[in-house]
Design a protein around this motif. Sequence first.
Motif, PDB file in Angstrom:
ATOM      1  N   ILE A  15       0.838  -1.205   0.000  1.00 28.83           N
ATOM      2  CA  ILE A  15       0.000   0.000   0.000  1.00 28.83           C
ATOM      3  C   ILE A  15       0.875   1.258   0.000  1.00 28.83           C
ATOM      4  O   ILE A  15       0.583   2.237  -0.696  1.00 28.83           O
ATOM      5  N   LEU A  16       1.953   1.228   0.773  1.00 26.00           N
ATOM      6  CA  LEU A  16       2.877   2.375   0.767  1.00 26.00           C
ATOM      7  C   LEU A  16       3.409   2.616  -0.645  1.00 26.00           C
ATOM      8  O   LEU A  16       3.457   3.763  -1.119  1.00 26.00           O
ATOM      9  N   HIS A  17       3.800   1.525  -1.306  1.00 23.98           N
ATOM     10  CA  HIS A  17       4.353   1.650  -2.662  1.00 23.98           C
ATOM     11  C   HIS A  17       3.295   2.167  -3.642  1.00 23.98           C
ATOM     12  O   HIS A  17       3.559   3.059  -4.451  1.00 23.98           O
ATOM     13  N   MET A  18       2.082   1.608  -3.551  1.00 21.57           N
ATOM     14  CA  MET A  18       1.017   2.001  -4.479  1.00 21.57           C
ATOM     15  C   MET A  18       0.664   3.484  -4.321  1.00 21.57           C
ATOM     16  O   MET A  18       0.589   4.239  -5.297  1.00 21.57           O
ATOM     17  N   LEU A  19       0.464   3.913  -3.076  1.00 11.83           N
ATOM     18  CA  LEU A  19       0.079   5.312  -2.856  1.00 11.83           C
ATOM     19  C   LEU A  19       1.217   6.268  -3.223  1.00 11.83           C
ATOM     20  O   LEU A  19       0.978   7.339  -3.795  1.00 11.83           O
ATOM     21  N   THR A  20       2.427   5.878  -2.892  1.00 11.50           N
ATOM     22  CA  THR A  20       3.564   6.729  -3.247  1.00 11.50           C
ATOM     23  C   THR A  20       3.663   6.881  -4.761  1.00 11.50           C
ATOM     24  O   THR A  20       3.884   7.988  -5.286  1.00 11.50           O
ATOM     25  N   THR A  21       3.465   5.777  -5.471  1.00  9.47           N
ATOM     26  CA  THR A  21       3.549   5.811  -6.931  1.00  9.47           C
ATOM     27  C   THR A  21       2.459   6.704  -7.525  1.00  9.47           C
ATOM     28  O   THR A  21       2.741   7.567  -8.383  1.00  9.47           O
ATOM     29  N   ILE A  22       1.234   6.510  -7.070  1.00  8.58           N
ATOM     30  CA  ILE A  22       0.114   7.297  -7.620  1.00  8.58           C
ATOM     31  C   ILE A  22       0.273   8.776  -7.285  1.00  8.58           C
ATOM     32  O   ILE A  22       0.093   9.654  -8.143  1.00  8.58           O
ATOM     33  N   LEU A  23       0.598   9.065  -6.035  1.00 13.11           N
ATOM     34  CA  LEU A  23       0.722  10.474  -5.631  1.00 13.11           C
ATOM     35  C   LEU A  23       1.888  11.149  -6.352  1.00 13.11           C
ATOM     36  O   LEU A  23       1.811  12.342  -6.691  1.00 13.11           O
ATOM     37  N   THR A  24       2.949  10.406  -6.590  1.00 10.14           N
ATOM     38  CA  THR A  24       4.069  10.968  -7.344  1.00 10.14           C
ATOM     39  C   THR A  24       3.638  11.292  -8.776  1.00 10.14           C
ATOM     40  O   THR A  24       3.961  12.360  -9.322  1.00 10.14           O
ATOM     41  N   LYS A  25       2.884  10.373  -9.388  1.00  7.09           N
ATOM     42  CA  LYS A  25       2.380  10.618 -10.743  1.00  7.09           C
ATOM     43  C   LYS A  25       1.427  11.810 -10.779  1.00  7.09           C
ATOM     44  O   LYS A  25       1.295  12.481 -11.808  1.00  7.09           O
ATOM     45  N   GLU A  26       0.742  12.061  -9.651  1.00  2.00           N
ATOM     46  CA  GLU A  26      -0.186  13.182  -9.585  1.00  2.00           C
ATOM     47  C   GLU A  26       0.518  14.496  -9.239  1.00  2.00           C
ATOM     48  O   GLU A  26      -0.132  15.510  -9.023  1.00  2.00           O
ATOM     49  N   GLY A  27       1.837  14.447  -9.144  1.00  2.00           N
ATOM     50  CA  GLY A  27       2.584  15.695  -9.007  1.00  2.00           C
ATOM     51  C   GLY A  27       3.192  15.978  -7.661  1.00  2.00           C
ATOM     52  O   GLY A  27       3.849  17.014  -7.482  1.00  2.00           O
ATOM     53  N   PHE A  28       2.989  15.080  -6.687  1.00  4.26           N
ATOM     54  CA  PHE A  28       3.571  15.320  -5.367  1.00  4.26           C
ATOM     55  C   PHE A  28       5.032  14.850  -5.363  1.00  4.26           C
ATOM     56  O   PHE A  28       5.344  13.745  -5.786  1.00  4.26           O
ATOM     57  N   ARG A  29       5.901  15.699  -4.867  1.00  2.83           N
ATOM     58  CA  ARG A  29       7.333  15.404  -4.908  1.00  2.83           C
ATOM     59  C   ARG A  29       7.932  15.114  -3.535  1.00  2.83           C
ATOM     60  O   ARG A  29       9.011  14.547  -3.443  1.00  2.83           O
ATOM     61  N   SER A  30       7.247  15.535  -2.492  1.00  2.00           N
ATOM     62  CA  SER A  30       7.773  15.344  -1.133  1.00  2.00           C
ATOM     63  C   SER A  30       6.866  14.372  -0.385  1.00  2.00           C
ATOM     64  O   SER A  30       5.823  14.758   0.157  1.00  2.00           O
ATOM     65  N   ILE A  31       7.244  13.111  -0.390  1.00  2.00           N
ATOM     66  CA  ILE A  31       6.430  12.071   0.245  1.00  2.00           C
ATOM     67  C   ILE A  31       7.332  11.198   1.119  1.00  2.00           C
ATOM     68  O   ILE A  31       8.325  10.646   0.644  1.00  2.00           O
ATOM     69  N   ASP A  32       6.984  11.097   2.398  1.00  2.00           N
ATOM     70  CA  ASP A  32       7.667  10.186   3.304  1.00  2.00           C
ATOM     71  C   ASP A  32       6.722   9.046   3.646  1.00  2.00           C
ATOM     72  O   ASP A  32       5.487   9.192   3.567  1.00  2.00           O
ATOM     73  N   THR A  33       7.276   7.930   4.069  1.00  2.00           N
ATOM     74  CA  THR A  33       6.457   6.789   4.465  1.00  2.00           C
ATOM     75  C   THR A  33       6.915   6.275   5.823  1.00  2.00           C
ATOM     76  O   THR A  33       8.081   6.417   6.208  1.00  2.00           O
ATOM     77  N   ALA A  34       5.967   5.671   6.526  1.00  2.15           N
ATOM     78  CA  ALA A  34       6.265   5.057   7.819  1.00  2.15           C
ATOM     79  C   ALA A  34       5.488   3.757   7.917  1.00  2.15           C
ATOM     80  O   ALA A  34       4.332   3.686   7.491  1.00  2.15           O
TER      81      ALA A  34
END
Length: 235
Positions: A15-34
């Motif tokens: 889920i971390l990978h999926m959301l990070t991938t989608i949000l990055t494609k939607e233009g978000f550049r600063s994403i951290d995960t925990a």
Amino acid sequence: MHEPHLLIVDDEPAILHMLTTILTKEGFRSIDTAGSAEEALALSKQTAYDLILLDVTLPERSGFDICPLIRETTDASIFFLTARSSDLDKLSGFAVGADDYITKPFNPLEVAARVKAHLRRRSGKNPAQTQQTIYSAGPLYINTQSAEVKLVGKPVDLPAQVYQLLLFFCRHPNQLFSKSQLYENVWGEEFLGEDNTVMVHIRKLREKIEQDPSSPKLIVTVRGLGYKFVPAGSL
């Protein structure tokens, strides 16, 4: 231009990978995960996040447990992501400080759309709304640049979405709004008949600004029609 900084908290790496991938494609550049509650708490203390996607079912401590702790150190918006979909779960989520509640399985594109809509509203890109920064309505004072709220001169601490609701009321004093109108204007999403979100936030707002929340004078209920803000309401 401020670039939103997001934190995604989930113990499932997929889920971390999926959301990070989608949000990055939607233009978000600063994403951290925990991947754990403890990691999320540590990161939220170190970094000024704009929005946190928080899983409820985490090992050791749940998202419900740590949401209030995160609120102590940040005004970031918090969206719960969870498979717990009962009305009680949703109400519990909002009661501990959530700004949105998204149930699994979810469409990641919808999550991204909700995040973008919410951040757009927080950024105040509507020129008509950004012209005025100070609101003085009855006993309330709001400075939108500093997000400072005072009631009869005393500071009032409000969760982010409750603050947005109060701000909307102050911008439209003495106007009646139905639950659907409040939801669509404050949350920026289509109202689909789920009215608990508005009711929960109205209750939380009254608890903060009304002398007697059970007999509100400022945020009044018009039976069968909706709510309106009455600045002249006595405390």
